[in-house]
Design an enzyme around this catalytic site. Structure first.
Site, mmCIF file in Angstrom:
data_model
loop_
_atom_site.group_PDB
_atom_site.id
_atom_site.type_symbol
_atom_site.label_atom_id
_atom_site.label_comp_id
_atom_site.label_asym_id
_atom_site.label_seq_id
_atom_site.Cartn_x
_atom_site.Cartn_y
_atom_site.Cartn_z
ATOM 1 C CE1 TYR A 34 0.214 2.049 4.216
ATOM 2 C CE2 TYR A 34 1.145 -0.166 4.389
ATOM 3 C CZ TYR A 34 0.985 1.111 4.893
ATOM 4 O OH TYR A 34 1.617 1.471 6.063
ATOM 5 C CE LYS B 20 3.290 3.192 3.022
ATOM 6 N NZ LYS B 20 3.765 3.442 4.391
ATOM 7 C CG LEU C 154 8.630 2.353 4.274
ATOM 8 C CD1 LEU C 154 8.547 1.274 3.210
ATOM 9 C CD2 LEU C 154 7.242 2.854 4.638
ATOM 10 C CD GLU D 275 10.666 1.567 10.008
ATOM 11 O OE1 GLU D 275 10.677 2.503 9.192
ATOM 12 O OE2 GLU D 275 10.396 0.390 9.688
#
Length: 282
Positions: free
Chosen positions: A32, A144, A200, A176
Site C-alpha cells: 500500500y 510497505k 521503510l 524506526e
C-alpha cells in the site's frame, strides 16, 4: 459523497463492497501507499507510486503497471473535492479461495480512497513524547506491506501510555517508529538509520535528506543507539501524514529542554516553502 475505487470500478463510498476472498483480507497479501494532498494537489506522487511498484515486485505481485496506478490515483483525486488530506491505495495479489501458496491465473486487485485531514501544525510546534520498544517485526521492513500488526500493537501501547509514538530498536539500535522514520541531531550533525531492510525508506525521509543538502546541514545515514537518541540535542519523526514532528521526550529522557530544536525548525520551514511553491504552480 466521496468516490472510491475497488477492483476496476469507481463507486460512491457506500456502494463499495470488498470481496472476502481478496487475499488482502486473509493474509495481508499486498502492499500500500499513502499519498499526501495539499491544496488539491499531490505531493511526491511519483515517488510513492515508484515505491509501490518496488514493494509489489519484492513480493512478486505482477500484472499491474505504473501507468495504471498513476491513472487510478489521478482520476480518484480529480473525482473527489478534497483540499487537504491523503489518498490511500492498496494492491493485493487478487481474489481466490483461501490457500497459502500464490494462486495461479488471478488478477491483482486495487483499492483506493481519499480522506480529508489537516496538517499536524500544532505538534510541529510543541513536539511529542515517544516511548521505546524492541523491534520484533519481520526482516523485510523495506516492503510497505499490509502486514502491520506489530506496528498497530506498538502504536496502541504508546497511546495507552500517553505517548504519540513508539520508537523501535533491535538490540538497542534504533530502527524506526511504528509509523514514522526517526532522526536525531547531535553537535550539529543529523543522523538517521540507513535505508536497508530494517526500515521503510520513507518518502518524507528522502525529502528531509534533500532539504538538508539544500540547507547545508551535515547528516549521515548510520545506526545509532537508544542511549544516543536520548542524549541527542534534537530528535524528530517524519512521515507522509506527520511531516516533520519534533520529539521532545523519549521514555523518561527530555530532549532539547522539551522544545523544538534549531535544525528541526529550519527543516520545517524549508518543507513548508516547498509545499507552497508546489501549489503555486498548478
Amino acid at each position: 459523497m466521496k468516490i472510491s475505487y475497488y477492483n476496476g470500478q469507481f463507486k460512491n463510498d457506500d456502494e463499495v463492497t470488498v470481496d472476502y476472498n481478496d487475499r488482502a483480507f486473509y493474509f495481508g497479501d499486498g502492499v500500500y501507499e499513502v499519498i499526501r494532498i495539499y491544496d488539491g494537489e499531490f505531493f511526491t506522487v511519483n515517488e510513492h507510486v515508484d515505491r509501490m511498484m518496488r514493494s509489489a515486485s519484492e513480493i512478486q505481485i505482477e500484472g499491474v503497471t505504473r501507468r495504471e496506478i498513476m491513472d487510478i490515483v489521478t482520476e480518484l483525486k480529480d473525482r473527489n473535492d478534497i483540499d487537504n488530506g491523503a489518498l490511500y491505495i492498496q494492491l493485493s495479489r487478487g481474489i481466490e479461495k483461501r490457500g497459502h501458496a500464490y494462486p495461479i491465473g488471478i488478477d491483482p486487485v486495487i483499492l483506493a480512497y481519499v480522506n480529508s485531514s489537516d496538517r499536524p501544525l500544532e505538534l510541529a510546534d510543541t513536539g511529542v513524547f515517544a516511548i521505546t520498544s524492541e523491534d520484533y517485526r519481520w526482516l523485510k521492513c523495506h516492503v510497505k506491506s499490509l502486514n502491520l500488526l506489530p506496528n498497530v500493537m506498538e502504536k496502541e501501547r504508546a497511546v495507552r501510555l500517553g505517548a504519540h509514538e513508539t520508537i523501535m530498536h533491535r538490540d538497542g539500535i534504533v530502527t524506526e517508529g511504528s509509523s514514522t522514520n526517526v532522526f536525531l541531531v547531535k553537535d550539529g550533525v543529523m543522523q538517521t538509520h540507513p535505508a536497508d531492510n530494517l526500515i521503510l525508506n520513507g518518502i518524507t525521509r528522502l525529502e528531509i535528506l534533500k532539504l538538508a543538502d539544500e540547507l547545508g546541514i551535515d547528516y549521515k545515514e548510520a545506526p545509532f543507539s537508544v542511549e544516543e537518541l536520548k542524549a541527542a540535542d534534537e530528535a524528530m519523526i517524519t512521515s507522509t501524514t506527520q511531516e516533520i514532528t519534533p520529539v521532545v521526550k523519549v521514555d523518561d529522557s527530555v530532549i532539547a529542554n522539551g522544545t523544538r530544536g534549531e535544525i528541526t525548525t529550519r527543516l520545517q520551514e524549508a518543507f513548508n516553502k516547498k509545499i507552497h511553491k508546489l501549489n503555486l504552480v498548478k
